[in-house]
Design a protein around this motif. Sequence first.
Motif: not given
Length: 231
Positions: A155, A158, A162, A166-167, A170, A173-174, A225
């Motif tokens: 995390v 990420v 981004w 990005g967080i 993520s 999406g998760t 990453v």
Amino acid sequence: MTRLLDIARIQLVNWPALVAYPLGLLVAMPLLGWGIDVSNGETGGSPHAIFLLPMVWGVVASGHLQSMTQVFPFALGLGVTRRRFAAATALVVTAQALLLGLGLVVCAAIERATGGWGREARIFGLGALRTDDPFTQWLSYSGLIIGASALCVLVGTVFQRWRQTGIYLSVFGTTALLAGIGSLASSQNWWPAIGRFFDDWPSLTVFTAFPLALALALGGAAWLVLRRATP
């Protein structure tokens, strides 16, 4: 190896979050459990579990999240390479997990010796371990901590790559992926089979080998990453 230890010491600039707070939480957990029992009207006459262990994983993971978002840019400014920082992170994660795992074993032993803190409360003793062997417990506790730490290292990388976008992506999406898997498992009635699958494995495999395999996968993703992350 000396260079690696030097970089690990840089990460220990954040030692309160990595060491002091988790150990302090272990000491405070019996008191927290007593407070929960009082608020629930629990008199201590019968065995009962108090699920506080996830707090340990959360505190540990947040410390590594801070390391990746705050210590990583500082280390790069000192000329540390990303590869060596990643290796030092793995070393710190492992050492911390073994230390806290040992602390959990000691707390579990005190819990048994005092009859569940004098009120039959189970805070540290994982019933799912199906064993009181201290070495197995140590590895199991440590494996779970390494898995949680690896997640927050990812995390943190990420975020470095981004930022907030990005967080958010993520998390969304998760969440969507897990919800989809859960819905599919429910519709196909897979949960009993999943439960039997984990129940058939030894405790050491479930609580140590599986979390370590997950940590390796998450660590590999974090490295991919981190290679392009900028302070």
